[in-house]
Write a protein that holds these residues in place. Structure first.
Motif, PDB file in Angstrom:
ATOM      1  N   VAL A 161     -16.637  27.673   9.190  1.00  0.00           N
ATOM      2  CA  VAL A 161     -15.005  27.786   9.759  1.00  0.00           C
ATOM      3  C   VAL A 161     -14.712  28.800  10.046  1.00  0.00           C
ATOM      4  N   ASP A 162     -14.974  29.966   9.070  1.00  0.00           N
ATOM      5  CA  ASP A 162     -14.129  31.586   8.616  1.00  0.00           C
ATOM      6  C   ASP A 162     -14.333  31.670  10.633  1.00  0.00           C
ATOM      7  N   ARG A 163     -15.315  31.788  12.193  1.00  0.00           N
ATOM      8  CA  ARG A 163     -15.436  31.862  13.396  1.00  0.00           C
ATOM      9  C   ARG A 163     -14.094  30.769  13.956  1.00  0.00           C
ATOM     10  N   TYR A 164     -14.376  29.920  13.441  1.00  0.00           N
ATOM     11  CA  TYR A 164     -13.350  28.840  13.743  1.00  0.00           C
ATOM     12  C   TYR A 164     -11.674  29.150  13.457  1.00  0.00           C
ATOM     13  N   ILE A 165     -11.248  29.964  12.778  1.00  0.00           N
ATOM     14  CA  ILE A 165     -10.158  30.712  12.019  1.00  0.00           C
ATOM     15  C   ILE A 165      -9.673  32.193  12.692  1.00  0.00           C
ATOM     16  N   CYS A 166     -11.228  32.459  13.259  1.00  0.00           N
ATOM     17  CA  CYS A 166     -10.420  33.043  14.207  1.00  0.00           C
ATOM     18  C   CYS A 166     -10.172  33.123  15.911  1.00  0.00           C
ATOM     19  N   ILE A 167     -11.284  32.098  15.985  1.00  0.00           N
ATOM     20  CA  ILE A 167     -10.838  31.956  17.255  1.00  0.00           C
ATOM     21  C   ILE A 167      -9.926  30.281  17.603  1.00  0.00           C
ATOM     22  N   ARG A 168      -9.106  29.632  16.550  1.00  0.00           N
ATOM     23  CA  ARG A 168      -7.761  28.980  16.336  1.00  0.00           C
ATOM     24  C   ARG A 168      -6.799  29.944  16.776  1.00  0.00           C
ATOM     25  N   HIS A 169      -6.264  31.061  15.396  1.00  0.00           N
ATOM     26  CA  HIS A 169      -5.528  31.410  15.316  1.00  0.00           C
ATOM     27  C   HIS A 169      -6.205  33.501  15.218  1.00  0.00           C
ATOM     28  N   PRO A 170      -6.066  33.609  16.505  1.00  0.00           N
ATOM     29  CA  PRO A 170      -7.245  35.718  16.506  1.00  0.00           C
ATOM     30  C   PRO A 170      -5.928  36.253  15.821  1.00  0.00           C
ATOM     31  N   PHE A 171      -5.289  36.431  15.317  1.00  0.00           N
ATOM     32  CA  PHE A 171      -3.913  37.180  15.558  1.00  0.00           C
ATOM     33  C   PHE A 171      -4.564  37.837  13.551  1.00  0.00           C
ATOM     34  N   GLU A 172      -3.771  36.030  12.914  1.00  0.00           N
ATOM     35  CA  GLU A 172      -4.406  35.680  11.702  1.00  0.00           C
ATOM     36  C   GLU A 172      -5.354  36.204  11.425  1.00  0.00           C
ATOM     37  N   GLY A 173      -6.567  36.071  11.525  1.00  0.00           N
ATOM     38  CA  GLY A 173      -8.033  35.897  11.922  1.00  0.00           C
ATOM     39  C   GLY A 173      -9.045  37.111  11.283  1.00  0.00           C
ATOM     40  N   ARG A 174      -8.083  37.789  12.603  1.00  0.00           N
ATOM     41  CA  ARG A 174      -8.930  38.994  12.535  1.00  0.00           C
ATOM     42  C   ARG A 174      -8.127  40.288  11.391  1.00  0.00           C
ATOM     43  N   ALA A 175      -6.999  39.603  11.577  1.00  0.00           N
ATOM     44  CA  ALA A 175      -5.928  40.863  10.235  1.00  0.00           C
ATOM     45  C   ALA A 175      -6.386  40.700   9.328  1.00  0.00           C
ATOM     46  N   ASN A 176      -6.790  39.113   8.275  1.00  0.00           N
ATOM     47  CA  ASN A 176      -7.559  39.036   7.612  1.00  0.00           C
ATOM     48  C   ASN A 176      -8.810  39.138   7.574  1.00  0.00           C
ATOM     49  N   GLN A 177      -9.989  40.457   7.307  1.00  0.00           N
ATOM     50  CA  GLN A 177     -11.159  40.665   6.991  1.00  0.00           C
ATOM     51  C   GLN A 177     -11.605  40.813   6.319  1.00  0.00           C
ATOM     52  N   SER A 178     -10.900  40.893   4.993  1.00  0.00           N
ATOM     53  CA  SER A 178     -11.026  41.537   4.064  1.00  0.00           C
ATOM     54  C   SER A 178     -12.187  40.677   3.136  1.00  0.00           C
ATOM     55  N   PRO A 179     -13.189  41.705   2.761  1.00  0.00           N
ATOM     56  CA  PRO A 179     -15.005  40.999   2.401  1.00  0.00           C
ATOM     57  C   PRO A 179     -14.405  40.250   0.811  1.00  0.00           C
ATOM     58  N   LYS A 180     -13.197  40.571   0.015  1.00  0.00           N
ATOM     59  CA  LYS A 180     -12.857  39.549  -1.103  1.00  0.00           C
ATOM     60  C   LYS A 180     -13.399  38.446  -1.392  1.00  0.00           C
ATOM     61  N   TRP A 181     -12.399  37.997  -0.497  1.00  0.00           N
ATOM     62  CA  TRP A 181     -12.207  36.548  -0.409  1.00  0.00           C
ATOM     63  C   TRP A 181     -13.821  35.669   0.596  1.00  0.00           C
ATOM     64  N   ALA A 182     -14.649  36.829   0.309  1.00  0.00           N
ATOM     65  CA  ALA A 182     -15.822  35.636   1.281  1.00  0.00           C
ATOM     66  C   ALA A 182     -16.666  36.308   0.028  1.00  0.00           C
ATOM     67  N   ILE A 183     -16.390  37.162  -1.131  1.00  0.00           N
ATOM     68  CA  ILE A 183     -17.723  37.317  -1.633  1.00  0.00           C
ATOM     69  C   ILE A 183     -17.478  36.300  -2.948  1.00  0.00           C
ATOM     70  N   LEU A 184     -15.747  36.081  -3.308  1.00  0.00           N
ATOM     71  CA  LEU A 184     -15.566  34.623  -4.355  1.00  0.00           C
ATOM     72  C   LEU A 184     -16.635  33.491  -3.602  1.00  0.00           C
TER      73      LEU A 184
END
Length: 308
Positions: free
Chosen positions: A110-133
């Motif tokens: 899903v994370d890869r899909y977001i980065c490919i579908r919305h590359p600018f938003e996906g790459r800008a939002n790479q904070s690990p906090k959400w992934a940790i949660l």
């Protein structure tokens, strides 16, 4: 049940299954433990900046390591009786990490899909906090859902992964496992992978994107194939075994085949622990640069990555 089903003998089937399990599980344990320990060291020590992807991969490697550590106990106590609490813990550890891996793989997709579908938003939002949660939630739910393992057995001593009560094979429990543990993750995997492939194939006109797209396509396809090969037989076998335990299937030869199939399917599911290393190799630049797998894998033209 018919007389033939009551007299159905599984001794030869179990002997063949144990031979196959030892022949595949021992190499899986050795190579999987080495590769995932190597992956953990790379992701934790050499990854310059932790991102959502690195958090997911660390958790996936951790789940694989814990599952591999449960394999010796699984193999030993599936042929010898063990105390109830120890057996329940071994089963719980095995299934928690199996389904933890499934959902973490889905998160990566899903994370890869977001980065490919919305590359600018996906790459800008790479904070690990959400992934940790998200990973904490996955672990908590997996352990919570494994708690019935401690009540599915009614004996003080028994062979692990055997002799589960009829309650464990009840239709509501098996349907829940199939839907939430496999079918929904599978649907998400197929949808995101298909979308990613379609997007990448439609952006191959530019030379640079052609190279990057080929590498990404390889990652997507490998990830989906590994998921299908490892987890589809396992959940099909669970479904068939449920039909046996519900007395829908009573033919002796068919029951013997299903018994062998479910044991072999569990071995295939364990292979995911080794095959994930192929995913790490193509998905993470740091894993390629910090390990010696690059030279070994590049000798094989099927897996040889193009320059990035």
């Amino acid at each position: 049940m018919t007389n033939s089903s009551r007299e159905c003998n599984f001794t030869d089937i179990d002997r063949l299954a144990k031979t196959l399990q030892l022949g595949i599980s021992i190499p899986t344990f050795i190579f999987g433990l080495v590769l995932n320990a190597l992956a953990l060291s790379v992701f934790c020590c050499f990854w310059k900046k932790q991102t959502k992807t690195s958090v997911y991969m660390i958790n996936l490697a951790l789940a694989d390591v814990l599952l591999l550590l449960s394999l010796p106990l699984k193999l030993y106590y599936s042929i010898r009786e063990a105390p109830g609490p120890l057996c329940s813990f071994t089963e719980s550890l095995y299934f928690v990490n199996t389904y933890g891996s499934i959902f973490i793989i889905v998160c990566i997709t899903v994370d890869r899909y977001i980065c490919i579908r919305h590359p600018f938003e996906g790459r800008a939002n790479q904070s690990p906090k959400w992934a940790i949660l998200v990973c904490c939630f996955i672990w908590a739910v997996a352990w919570l859902c494994s708690s019935p393992m401690y009540v599915f057995h009614k004996k003080d001593y028994f062979k692990c992964f055997n002799n589960m009560s009829e309650q464990a094979w009840s239709i509501p429990i098996i349907v829940s496992v199939e839907i939430f543990g496999f079918l929904i993750p599978l649907a998400v995997m197929v949808f995101c992978s298909a979308q990613n492939i379609w997007i990448l194939l439609n952006h191959k006109s530019q030379a640079k994107k052609n190279i990057e797209g080929s590498s990404s396509l390889r990652v997507i396809i490998i990830n989906l194939v590994v998921f299908l090969v490892c987890f589809t037989p396992f959940h099909l076998a669970i479904c068939l075994q449920c039909l046996v335990r519900q007395h829908v299937i009573v033919d002796c030869s068919l029951k013997q085949t299903i018994s062998l199939f479910i044991q072999v399917a569990m071995v295939l599911a364990n292979l995911n622990c080794c095959l994930d290393a192929i995913f790490y190799y193509f998905a993470a630049k740091e894993f390629r640069e910090k390990t010696h797998l690059k030279k070994a894998i590049e000798l094989c033209p099927v897996f040889k990555p193009r320059a990035t």
